[in-house]
Enzyme design. Structure first.
Site, PDB file in Angstrom:
ATOM      1  N   HIS A   1      -9.351   4.752  -2.266  1.00  0.00           N
ATOM      2  CA  HIS A   1      -8.630   4.856  -0.988  1.00  0.00           C
ATOM      3  C   HIS A   1      -9.486   5.653  -0.010  1.00  0.00           C
ATOM      4  O   HIS A   1     -10.441   6.308  -0.404  1.00  0.00           O
ATOM      5  CB  HIS A   1      -7.283   5.575  -1.198  1.00  0.00           C
ATOM      6  CG  HIS A   1      -6.235   4.686  -1.780  1.00  0.00           C
ATOM      7  ND1 HIS A   1      -5.128   4.288  -1.074  1.00  0.00           N
ATOM      8  CD2 HIS A   1      -6.136   4.110  -3.003  1.00  0.00           C
ATOM      9  CE1 HIS A   1      -4.388   3.503  -1.842  1.00  0.00           C
ATOM     10  NE2 HIS A   1      -4.980   3.377  -3.021  1.00  0.00           N
ATOM     11  N   GLY A   2      -9.118   5.577   1.256  1.00  0.00           N
ATOM     12  CA  GLY A   2      -9.840   6.365   2.265  1.00  0.00           C
ATOM     13  C   GLY A   2     -11.305   5.984   2.323  1.00  0.00           C
ATOM     14  O   GLY A   2     -12.183   6.831   2.486  1.00  0.00           O
TER      15      GLY A   2
ATOM     16  N   ILE B   1      -9.539  -0.304   3.193  1.00  0.00           N
ATOM     17  CA  ILE B   1     -10.051  -0.111   4.547  1.00  0.00           C
ATOM     18  C   ILE B   1      -8.953  -0.360   5.583  1.00  0.00           C
ATOM     19  O   ILE B   1      -8.408  -1.463   5.676  1.00  0.00           O
ATOM     20  CB  ILE B   1     -11.247  -1.049   4.807  1.00  0.00           C
ATOM     21  CG1 ILE B   1     -12.398  -0.627   3.891  1.00  0.00           C
ATOM     22  CG2 ILE B   1     -11.676  -1.012   6.285  1.00  0.00           C
ATOM     23  CD1 ILE B   1     -13.452  -1.668   3.698  1.00  0.00           C
TER      24      ILE B   1
ATOM     25  N   ASP C   1       0.844  -1.195   0.000  1.00  0.00           N
ATOM     26  CA  ASP C   1       0.000   0.000   0.000  1.00  0.00           C
ATOM     27  C   ASP C   1       0.886   1.254   0.000  1.00  0.00           C
ATOM     28  O   ASP C   1       1.795   1.380   0.825  1.00  0.00           O
ATOM     29  CB  ASP C   1      -0.867  -0.051   1.278  1.00  0.00           C
ATOM     30  CG  ASP C   1      -2.001   0.950   1.273  1.00  0.00           C
ATOM     31  OD1 ASP C   1      -2.453   1.335   0.185  1.00  0.00           O
ATOM     32  OD2 ASP C   1      -2.449   1.316   2.389  1.00  0.00           O
TER      33      ASP C   1
HETATM   34  P1  13P Z   1      -9.068   4.575   5.511  1.00  0.00           P
HETATM   35  O1  13P Z   1      -8.223   5.482   6.340  1.00  0.00           O
HETATM   36  O2  13P Z   1     -10.357   5.254   5.120  1.00  0.00           O
HETATM   37  O3  13P Z   1      -9.319   3.257   6.129  1.00  0.00           O
HETATM   38  O4  13P Z   1      -8.285   4.319   4.140  1.00  0.00           O
HETATM   39  C1  13P Z   1      -7.283   3.336   4.070  1.00  0.00           C
HETATM   40  C2  13P Z   1      -6.494   3.408   2.804  1.00  0.00           C
HETATM   41  O5  13P Z   1      -6.824   4.063   1.845  1.00  0.00           O
HETATM   42  C3  13P Z   1      -5.264   2.592   2.763  1.00  0.00           C
HETATM   43  O6  13P Z   1      -4.548   2.809   1.588  1.00  0.00           O
HETATM   44  O1  G3H Z   2      -3.228   4.778   3.614  1.00  0.00           O
HETATM   45  C1  G3H Z   2      -2.637   4.602   4.661  1.00  0.00           C
HETATM   46  C2  G3H Z   2      -2.925   3.402   5.484  1.00  0.00           C
HETATM   47  O2  G3H Z   2      -3.997   3.649   6.357  1.00  0.00           O
HETATM   48  C3  G3H Z   2      -1.691   2.935   6.201  1.00  0.00           C
HETATM   49  O3  G3H Z   2      -1.337   3.784   7.235  1.00  0.00           O
HETATM   50  O4  G3H Z   2       1.121   4.227   6.993  1.00  0.00           O
HETATM   51  O5  G3H Z   2      -0.034   4.400   9.227  1.00  0.00           O
HETATM   52  O6  G3H Z   2       0.343   2.171   8.175  1.00  0.00           O
HETATM   53  P1  G3H Z   2       0.128   3.628   7.939  1.00  0.00           P
HETATM   54 ZN    ZN Z   3      -4.635   4.809   0.844  1.00  0.00          ZN
END
Ligand code: 13P
Ligand code: G3H
Ligand code: ZN
Length: 309
Positions: free
Chosen positions: A211-212, A255, A82
């Site tokens: 995302h998000g 998520i 990710d």
């Molecule tokens: P959330 O913060 O909405 O769970 O999004 C996660 C995400 O986009 C990870 O790449």
């Molecule tokens: O998009 C981001 C993810 O929620 C991961 O977050 O870098 O704190 O592990 P992190």
């Molecule tokens: Zn993300």
């Protein structure tokens, strides 16, 4: 049962208007809770790992945990990086057994994002690994950006088509109004569905990624608030908006925040109600169950991914 790419998962999802859940993982209980839910729902699954999570758990532990979960459940899983911010981390994950990587060049100017994405696509494809890229910027409300300024950072449909054509990327993360974390909207939630439809019309065969996409479920926010420090004003993406997005090319829904909230709410509840408890299994076990229930709900009622394996 194996580590697989998301190619086949997305090909089916794009045709049948559902989405594959991509859940962020960093420890055993989170992986088990998610895997057990996917098994019960007979659903396709992506487990994703941020650079921070990979460092926290150590790469070899994560890989072995995911391999163990595959052996235990008999599921196929796509293991995805990710938000890989440069070529080196993407290469390291390709070399380290991931089946999918995200190269996030969204902070760079268009041409630089293309150059970086192409470099990753070339290496990953040579090794049988698929690539997600990102175009447009996810802004948080905490950034204090006005709505019109926010939409200026949304993905441009013509650029998206050119980007996919020139990079050969397998899937594309777009910005249409979501943001990471628990604070996504100050007022009414708003996603730019007209923009999404336009992007999907121009690149109908490209799986799009949201995302998000956490809903920031009130059940967990309320419980976190009840049993500890407040998370006031938290606001996520309503479930019907996620469902709607899957009709317009969104095949992967990311998520993380909802997992964090589900886990934390349960741990807080137990430690407040039973302050003398000091066996980690007594709070991590129920936290794993909370994740299981939440992920099952998403797969079944929001992503429409049950029995799509
Ligand atoms: P959330 O913060 O909405 O769970 O999004 C996660 C995400 O986009 C990870 O790449
Ligand atoms: O998009 C981001 C993810 O929620 C991961 O977050 O870098 O704190 O592990 P992190
Ligand atoms: Zn993300």
């Amino acid at each position: 049962m194996a580590l697989v790419t998301s190619k086949e998962m997305f090909a089916k999802a794009i045709e049948k208007d559902y989405a594959v859940g991509a859940f962020n993982v960093n420890n055993m209980e989170i992986i088990q809770g998610i895997m057990d839910a996917a098994k019960e729902e007979n659903a396709p699954l992506i487990l994703q790992v941020s650079a921070g999570a990979r460092k926290y758990a150590k790469p070899v532990y994560l890989l072995k945990l995911v391999e163990a979960a595959i052996e235990d459940t008999g599921l196929d899983v796509c293991l995805h990086l990710d938000h890989g911010e440069d070529f080196d981390i993407c290469k390291s994950c390709v070399d380290g057994g991931f089946t999918s990587v995200m190269v996030d060049g969204s902070k760079h100017p268009f041409e630089e994002n293309i150059a970086l994405t192409k470099q990753v696509v070339e290496y990953a494809h040579d090794h049988g690994v698929v690539v997600e890229a990102e175009l447009g910027k996810l802004a948080g409300v905490e950034d204090n950006i006005k709505v019109d300024a926010r939409s200026a950072t949304f993905t441009d449909p013509d650029e998206a088509a050119e980007f996919v054509e020139r990079t050969g990327v397998d899937s594309l993360a777009i910005a249409i109004g979501t943001s990471h974390g628990a604070y996504k909207f100050k007022g009414e939630p708003y996603l730019d569905f007209e923009r999404l439809k336009e992007i999907h019309k121009l690149i109908p065969n490209t799986p799009l990624v949201l995302h998000g996409a956490s809903t920031v479920l009130p059940e967990f926010v309320d419980r976190c608030n009840q049993y500890g420090g407040e998370i006031p004003g938290a606001q996520g993406v309503p479930e019907d908006m996620i469902r709607e997005s899957t009709k317009w090319g969104i095949c992967k829904v990311n998520i993380d925040t909802d997992l964090r909230l589900a886990m934390t709410a349960e741990i807080r509840r137990i430690l407040v109600e039973s302050p003398a408890e000091f066996d980690p299994r007594k709070y991590l076990g129920p936290a794993r169950d909370a994740i299981h229930r939440m992920v099952q709900h998403k797969i079944k009622n929001v992503l429409n991914a049950s029995n799509k394996r």
